[in-house]
Design a protein around this motif. Structure first.
Motif, PDB file in Angstrom:
ATOM      1  N   HIS A  22     -10.372  -6.416  -9.350  1.00 24.31           N
ATOM      2  CA  HIS A  22      -8.753  -6.346  -8.650  1.00 24.31           C
ATOM      3  C   HIS A  22      -8.506  -4.999  -8.260  1.00 24.31           C
ATOM      4  N   VAL A  23      -9.496  -4.388  -7.524  1.00 23.15           N
ATOM      5  CA  VAL A  23      -9.077  -3.046  -7.025  1.00 23.15           C
ATOM      6  C   VAL A  23      -9.212  -3.266  -5.436  1.00 23.15           C
ATOM      7  N   LEU A  24      -8.078  -2.994  -4.924  1.00 23.96           N
ATOM      8  CA  LEU A  24      -8.182  -2.653  -3.357  1.00 23.96           C
ATOM      9  C   LEU A  24      -8.594  -1.100  -2.973  1.00 23.96           C
ATOM     10  N   TYR A  25      -9.397  -1.101  -2.096  1.00 22.15           N
ATOM     11  CA  TYR A  25      -9.662   0.078  -1.537  1.00 22.15           C
ATOM     12  C   TYR A  25      -9.631   0.223  -0.231  1.00 22.15           C
TER      13      TYR A  25
ATOM     14  N   ARG B  34      -2.293   3.824  -8.322  1.00 26.07           N
ATOM     15  CA  ARG B  34      -2.772   4.024  -7.134  1.00 26.07           C
ATOM     16  C   ARG B  34      -3.387   5.735  -7.179  1.00 26.07           C
ATOM     17  N   ARG B  35      -4.739   5.936  -6.547  1.00 26.36           N
ATOM     18  CA  ARG B  35      -5.188   7.242  -6.874  1.00 26.36           C
ATOM     19  C   ARG B  35      -6.412   7.513  -5.788  1.00 26.36           C
ATOM     20  N   THR B  36      -6.437   8.561  -5.460  1.00 29.51           N
ATOM     21  CA  THR B  36      -7.665   9.107  -4.454  1.00 29.51           C
ATOM     22  C   THR B  36      -8.904   9.279  -5.017  1.00 29.51           C
ATOM     23  N   ILE B  37      -9.715   8.517  -4.560  1.00 27.39           N
ATOM     24  CA  ILE B  37     -11.235   8.776  -5.252  1.00 27.39           C
ATOM     25  C   ILE B  37     -12.171   9.657  -4.363  1.00 27.39           C
TER      26      ILE B  37
ATOM     27  N   ARG C   6      -5.817  11.488   7.277  1.00 30.46           N
ATOM     28  CA  ARG C   6      -5.824  12.264   5.997  1.00 30.46           C
ATOM     29  C   ARG C   6      -7.286  12.302   5.521  1.00 30.46           C
ATOM     30  N   ALA C   7      -8.257  11.527   5.827  1.00 25.15           N
ATOM     31  CA  ALA C   7      -9.588  11.868   5.654  1.00 25.15           C
ATOM     32  C   ALA C   7      -9.706  11.491   3.862  1.00 25.15           C
ATOM     33  N   LYS C   8      -9.292  10.402   3.570  1.00 24.14           N
ATOM     34  CA  LYS C   8      -9.391  10.067   2.085  1.00 24.14           C
ATOM     35  C   LYS C   8      -9.635   8.591   1.867  1.00 24.14           C
ATOM     36  N   ILE C   9     -10.195   8.088   0.820  1.00 21.50           N
ATOM     37  CA  ILE C   9     -10.229   6.746   0.388  1.00 21.50           C
ATOM     38  C   ILE C   9      -9.682   6.766  -1.105  1.00 21.50           C
ATOM     39  N   GLU C  10      -8.854   5.819  -0.836  1.00 20.04           N
ATOM     40  CA  GLU C  10      -7.641   5.576  -2.215  1.00 20.04           C
ATOM     41  C   GLU C  10      -7.985   4.253  -2.883  1.00 20.04           C
ATOM     42  N   ILE C  11      -7.759   3.946  -4.128  1.00 20.65           N
ATOM     43  CA  ILE C  11      -7.694   2.746  -4.774  1.00 20.65           C
ATOM     44  C   ILE C  11      -6.386   2.441  -4.978  1.00 20.65           C
ATOM     45  N   ILE C  12      -5.967   1.064  -5.478  1.00 20.42           N
ATOM     46  CA  ILE C  12      -4.819   0.444  -6.161  1.00 20.42           C
ATOM     47  C   ILE C  12      -5.328  -0.775  -6.711  1.00 20.42           C
ATOM     48  N   ARG C  13      -4.809  -0.836  -8.047  1.00 25.66           N
ATOM     49  CA  ARG C  13      -5.288  -2.012  -8.867  1.00 25.66           C
ATOM     50  C   ARG C  13      -4.161  -2.976  -8.469  1.00 25.66           C
TER      51      ARG C  13
END
Length: 66
Positions: free
Chosen positions: A18-21, A44-47, A27-34
């Motif tokens: 149940h994680v959305l990437y 939500r956080r940057t990975i 901004r050159a980043k990949i984040e996730i949110i449950r």
């Protein structure tokens, strides 16, 4: 943590965890949110960030492989 997004270039859902990437290309980043948490912020956080990525444009996940 920044709440603003500049340019969403791609998204991928891991339906098992149940994680959305999502990829923010500007901004050159990949984040996730449950997606299974029902409160604002939703963990939500940057990975990966601009120190690792140059020009991210898309993402794919394989939930069965982890």
């Amino acid at each position: 943590m920044e709440k603003d997004l500049s340019s969403i270039e791609g998204m991928a859902l891991d339906w098992i965890s149940h994680v959305l990437y999502f990829v923010d290309g500007m901004r050159a980043k990949i984040e996730i949110i449950r997606t299974d948490v029902n409160y604002e912020g939703r963990m939500r956080r940057t990975i990966l960030g601009p120190d690792t990525l140059k020009k991210p444009r898309g993402i794919a996940v394989h939930p069965m492989k982890g």
